[in-house]
Design a protein around this motif. Structure first.
Motif, short mmCIF file in Angstrom:
data_model
loop_
_atom_site.label_atom_id
_atom_site.label_comp_id
_atom_site.label_asym_id
_atom_site.label_seq_id
_atom_site.Cartn_x
_atom_site.Cartn_y
_atom_site.Cartn_z
N TYR A 159 9.97 -3.28 6.25
CA TYR A 159 9.82 -3.96 4.96
C TYR A 159 8.75 -3.35 4.07
CZ TYR A 159 13.26 -7.50 5.85
OH TYR A 159 14.45 -8.14 6.07
N LYS A 160 7.96 -2.43 4.58
CA LYS A 160 6.90 -1.83 3.77
C LYS A 160 7.48 -1.20 2.51
CE LYS A 160 2.95 1.19 3.80
NZ LYS A 160 2.01 1.94 4.59
N GLU A 161 8.55 -0.45 2.64
CA GLU A 161 9.16 0.20 1.48
C GLU A 161 9.77 -0.83 0.52
OE1 GLU A 161 8.84 3.35 0.46
OE2 GLU A 161 7.49 3.49 2.19
N GLU A 162 10.37 -1.87 1.09
CA GLU A 162 10.94 -2.94 0.24
C GLU A 162 9.84 -3.60 -0.59
OE1 GLU A 162 14.15 -4.32 0.01
OE2 GLU A 162 14.95 -2.68 1.20
N PHE A 163 8.72 -3.92 0.06
CA PHE A 163 7.61 -4.54 -0.65
C PHE A 163 7.02 -3.57 -1.68
CE2 PHE A 163 7.00 -7.38 3.24
CZ PHE A 163 7.57 -8.49 2.62
N LYS A 164 6.93 -2.30 -1.33
CA LYS A 164 6.37 -1.32 -2.24
C LYS A 164 7.25 -1.16 -3.49
CE LYS A 164 4.31 3.22 -2.54
NZ LYS A 164 3.95 4.44 -1.84
N ARG A 165 8.55 -1.26 -3.31
CA ARG A 165 9.47 -1.19 -4.44
C ARG A 165 9.17 -2.31 -5.45
NH1 ARG A 165 13.79 -3.91 -5.36
NH2 ARG A 165 14.01 -4.67 -3.25
N VAL A 166 8.78 -3.47 -4.94
CA VAL A 166 8.50 -4.62 -5.81
C VAL A 166 7.07 -4.55 -6.35
CG1 VAL A 166 8.25 -7.13 -5.87
CG2 VAL A 166 10.15 -6.09 -4.61
N LEU A 167 6.09 -4.26 -5.49
CA LEU A 167 4.68 -4.35 -5.87
C LEU A 167 4.09 -3.05 -6.41
CD1 LEU A 167 3.43 -6.55 -2.90
CD2 LEU A 167 4.11 -7.28 -5.18
N LYS A 168 4.73 -1.93 -6.14
CA LYS A 168 4.36 -0.61 -6.67
C LYS A 168 3.01 -0.09 -6.20
CE LYS A 168 7.71 -0.97 -9.96
NZ LYS A 168 8.70 -1.76 -9.31
N ASP A 169 2.41 -0.69 -5.17
CA ASP A 169 1.07 -0.29 -4.77
C ASP A 169 0.89 -0.53 -3.27
OD1 ASP A 169 -1.64 0.25 -4.65
OD2 ASP A 169 -2.26 -1.48 -5.82
N ASP A 170 0.45 0.50 -2.54
CA ASP A 170 0.24 0.37 -1.10
C ASP A 170 -0.82 -0.67 -0.75
OD1 ASP A 170 2.14 2.13 -0.07
OD2 ASP A 170 0.83 3.87 -0.33
N VAL A 171 -1.86 -0.77 -1.58
CA VAL A 171 -2.93 -1.73 -1.31
C VAL A 171 -2.38 -3.16 -1.34
CG1 VAL A 171 -5.13 -2.66 -2.15
CG2 VAL A 171 -4.72 -0.19 -2.17
N ARG A 172 -1.57 -3.47 -2.34
CA ARG A 172 -0.99 -4.81 -2.44
C ARG A 172 0.01 -5.06 -1.31
NH1 ARG A 172 1.23 -5.86 -8.16
NH2 ARG A 172 1.16 -8.05 -7.58
N VAL A 173 0.74 -4.03 -0.93
CA VAL A 173 1.70 -4.17 0.17
C VAL A 173 0.96 -4.51 1.46
CG1 VAL A 173 3.36 -2.96 1.63
CG2 VAL A 173 3.47 -2.71 -0.85
N ASN A 174 -0.11 -3.79 1.75
CA ASN A 174 -0.89 -4.08 2.96
C ASN A 174 -1.55 -5.44 2.88
OD1 ASN A 174 -0.27 -1.69 4.35
ND2 ASN A 174 -1.83 -0.58 3.21
N ARG A 175 -1.86 -5.87 1.68
CA ARG A 175 -2.51 -7.18 1.51
C ARG A 175 -1.55 -8.32 1.86
NH1 ARG A 175 -6.44 -10.15 0.25
NH2 ARG A 175 -6.59 -11.48 -1.57
N ILE A 176 -0.25 -8.09 1.77
CA ILE A 176 0.72 -9.13 2.12
C ILE A 176 0.43 -9.65 3.53
CG2 ILE A 176 3.15 -9.57 2.69
CD1 ILE A 176 3.85 -7.49 0.50
N TYR A 177 0.21 -8.73 4.44
CA TYR A 177 0.03 -9.11 5.84
C TYR A 177 -1.28 -9.86 6.07
CZ TYR A 177 3.76 -5.70 5.90
OH TYR A 177 4.92 -5.02 5.63
N THR A 178 -2.34 -9.46 5.37
CA THR A 178 -3.61 -10.16 5.53
C THR A 178 -3.57 -11.53 4.85
OG1 THR A 178 -4.58 -9.02 3.62
CG2 THR A 178 -4.96 -8.04 5.78
N VAL A 179 -2.90 -11.60 3.71
CA VAL A 179 -2.78 -12.89 3.01
C VAL A 179 -1.94 -13.85 3.84
CG1 VAL A 179 -1.76 -14.00 0.98
CG2 VAL A 179 -3.18 -11.98 0.70
N ASP A 180 -0.88 -13.36 4.44
CA ASP A 180 -0.03 -14.19 5.30
C ASP A 180 -0.84 -14.74 6.47
OD1 ASP A 180 2.58 -15.26 5.80
OD2 ASP A 180 2.78 -13.81 7.43
#
Length: 132
Positions: A88-109
């Motif tokens: 899902y990393k690529e799917e999230f990156k397609r939406v959020l456009k930023d690796d930092v925000r994508v990685n933040r998904i997991y910490t926020v969860d």
């Protein structure tokens, strides 16, 4: 007596339905809190949120399925989760456009789950204190 049995059945069914509605209501409130928490923490725009939540819900469903598949094997579960996150990393990156925000998904969860766990513990302590 003939009128009493249907009346008793009605009250039992009504009680069951009311309890089911309360359970559903709790789940809906928890879901709404989760959406608000994650949306705020990731600073999602309206457009991002519209694209993000369907992807996140699929991701979360796969995580739940992995837990069902490996209820007693934590290592197998964690391996499966890592695979799902990579997928899902690529799917999230397609939406959020930023690796930092994508990685933040997991910490926020994880932060949301921790917040929820602490709130439940506090409520349990309060109930114990209230019952004494």
């Amino acid at each position: 007596m003939k009128k009493l049995l249907p009346l008793m059945m009605f009250f039992c069914l009504a009680g069951y339905l009311c309890n089911a509605q309360q359970q559903q209501s709790k789940q809906e409130r928890l879901q709404a809190l989760k959406v608000a928490f994650i949306t705020k923490e990731l600073k999602l725009t309206t457009e991002e949120a519209q694209q993000f939540w369907p992807v996140y819900n699929q991701y979360f469903d796969e995580i739940k399925q992995a837990r069902k598949e490996h209820p007693d094997d934590e290592i197998a579960f964690e391996e499966k989760v890592v695979g799902i996150r990579k997928k899902y990393k690529e799917e999230f990156k397609r939406v959020l456009k930023d690796d930092v925000r994508v990685n933040r998904i997991y910490t926020v969860d994880k932060s949301y789950r921790e917040l929820l766990r602490k709130e439940l513990q506090n409520r349990q302590r309060f109930r114990k204190f209230e019952n004494k």
